[in-house]
Design an enzyme around this catalytic site. Structure first.
Site, PDB file in Angstrom:
ATOM      1  N   ASP A  15       0.813  -1.220   0.000  1.00  0.00           N
ATOM      2  CA  ASP A  15       0.000   0.000   0.000  1.00  0.00           C
ATOM      3  C   ASP A  15       0.843   1.264   0.000  1.00  0.00           C
ATOM      4  OD1 ASP A  15      -1.981  -1.897   0.240  1.00  0.00           O
ATOM      5  OD2 ASP A  15      -3.102  -0.812   1.757  1.00  0.00           O
ATOM      6  N   ARG A  95       0.026   5.144  17.412  1.00  0.00           N
ATOM      7  CA  ARG A  95      -0.301   6.084  16.338  1.00  0.00           C
ATOM      8  C   ARG A  95      -0.056   7.545  16.695  1.00  0.00           C
ATOM      9  NH1 ARG A  95       0.779   1.881  13.932  1.00  0.00           N
ATOM     10  NH2 ARG A  95      -0.775   0.839  12.619  1.00  0.00           N
ATOM     11  N   ASP A 124      -7.098   3.866  12.282  1.00  0.00           N
ATOM     12  CA  ASP A 124      -5.828   4.584  12.200  1.00  0.00           C
ATOM     13  C   ASP A 124      -5.951   5.935  11.510  1.00  0.00           C
ATOM     14  OD1 ASP A 124      -4.353   2.768  13.613  1.00  0.00           O
ATOM     15  OD2 ASP A 124      -3.570   1.717  11.866  1.00  0.00           O
ATOM     16  N   SER A 180      -3.309  -9.330   7.759  1.00  0.00           N
ATOM     17  CA  SER A 180      -2.383  -8.215   7.931  1.00  0.00           C
ATOM     18  C   SER A 180      -1.888  -8.180   9.372  1.00  0.00           C
ATOM     19  CB  SER A 180      -3.058  -6.893   7.570  1.00  0.00           C
ATOM     20  OG  SER A 180      -4.104  -6.608   8.476  1.00  0.00           O
TER      21      SER A 180
END
Length: 412
Positions: A15, A95, A124, A180
């Site tokens: 990505d 994050r 996120d 993932s």
């Protein structure tokens, strides 16, 4: 005329590699990549070379592990935060740190925007952008997955892989890991792919290879291991008599906990954007630390202070999960948490055995537990007069008796 600059959160996966090339082409801008080392280990190997070959004009790979442990993990654990009773917030707490550093780089480089590869369905995107809004509202945020033209060009992974090949981007796209992952110093998460079926059992023998940080509990040693954690004002400062900084504490506890199959969680959680999602987590060190901290508090924290703090755990956890780390309400809550921890000092002993963390002793120089008062035997201090309990109970029972009388009269 100098080109505009964009700072991209970059992992080197499919990505963000495609997004790097796409942003450079669409905006005719210099793309500066940023990767935070927050404990991903060998996932960082070769990233700088790959980013430059993919078109980055500059690459930042910053070691933020110490800051992550000291200024994010430890303050959060002081609060007792646990999202929906299970999740120790391993991805959530990372994050705001990543976004904070992105903002710092963007300002230093004179960038007009930051960009990320988070999808429009996940948490996120919210965490990155709320942090940016709190710290640098002047910066634009580019979220390609929320742009119609990007999704039209890349409706699936096949199109992204084809684009990567055309751009000369080396991608390791494989079906060997049909899910993932996200790893850092606190945990590793697994989601999507085969895990989207909540009936799928990741703990089955056939799926043991999925896990990274821990052995299966049934494969853990048959002999229990004892570990002692030393606390000062709510923070773990030593293990088994050895003084350690926060980073070393986390690394050591991960090693010990992983050996004993500790810290696996499989849950369906509620995302901030409104949908339910299934996540599987490994948090070996965090699970030990969470348990030890709670036991230390049980001996040293005032009852009503503890109950007040506990009443705010759900709120604090939601603020972290939803991306409000730098919001004023989280900062205000943290001030209360910090005050509550001033006497959380002492040593906790735990027994680790096949996925279990079992209390095995606690002591403190500022313990609020007085065995002379709590004893069932005669109280040598005379600090507690059992006769006082009669009036105490009578007063607390008064409203119950009044309410019961009203109900009985109404039923006549």
């Amino acid at each position: 005329m100098a080109k505009q600059k964009i700072v991209l959160a970059y992992s080197g996966g499919l990505d963000t590699s495609v997004i790097l090339a796409w942003l450079k082409e669409k905006y005719d801008a210099e793309i500066i990549t940023f990767t935070a080392d927050i404990g991903q280990k060998d996932e960082l190997d070769g990233l700088e070379e790959k980013a430059l070959k993919t078109g980055a004009s500059k690459v930042y790979i910053d070691d933020l592990r110490e800051e992550f442990a000291k200024d994010f993990i430890f303050p959060m654990f002081q609060s007792g935060a646990l999202y929906e009773g299970q999740y120790l917030l391993g991805t959530s707490i990372a994050r705001p740190l990543i976004a904070k550093r992105m903002v710092e780089i963007a300002r230093a480089e004179g960038a007009f925007a930051i960009a990320h590869g988070a999808t429009g369905k996940g948490n996120d995107q919210v965490r990155f952008e709320l942090t940016a809004a709190a710290l640098a509202p002047e910066l634009e945020v580019i979220a390609p997955w929320r742009l119609d033209e990007f999704r039209e060009q890349f409706p699936g992974r096949a199109e992204m892989i084809a684009y990567a090949e055309k751009q000369g981007i080396k991608i390791q796209a494989s079906a060997s890991k049909p899910y993932s992952t996200d790893r850092n110093l606190l945990h590793i998460s697994f989601e999507s792919g085969i895990l989207e079926d909540p009936w799928f059992d990741p703990s089955a023998d056939s799926n043991k290879d999925m896990f990274v940080l821990s052995v299966a509990p049934e494969d853990a040693p048959d002999q229990a291991e004892y570990v002692e954690l030393e606390f000062e004002q709510g923070n773990c400062v030593g293990i088994n008599g050895d003084h350690m900084d926060p980073l070393t504490v986390m690394e050591k506890l991960n090693e010990i906990g992983g050996k004993h199959g500790i810290g696996r969680v499989d849950m369906v959680e509620n995302r901030f954007v409104g949908m339910k999602s299934r996540g599987v987590y490994e948090t070996p060190g965090g699970t030990i630390l969470f348990t030890a901290h709670r036991k230390m508090e049980s001996l040293t924290m005032d009852r009503d202070v503890m109950h007040l703090r506990d009443s705010l755990i759900s709120k604090y956890a939601s603020l972290v999960y939803n991306g409000f780390w730098f919001a004023p309400e989280r900062l205000a809550l943290q001030a209360l948490v910090t005050e509550s921890q001033k006497n959380v000092t002492g040593v906790v002993r735990l027994k680790l055995y096949k996925g279990n963390v079992i209390g095995a002793g606690v002591k403190s120089p500022v313990s609020l537990y007085n065995p002379n008062i709590a004893t069932m035997e005669a109280d040598p201090t005379q600090a507690y007069n059992q006769n006082d309990a009669t009036g105490f109970i009578r007063l607390n029972a008064l409203r119950l008796k009044v309410a019961s009388g009203v109900e009985q009269n109404a039923g006549k």
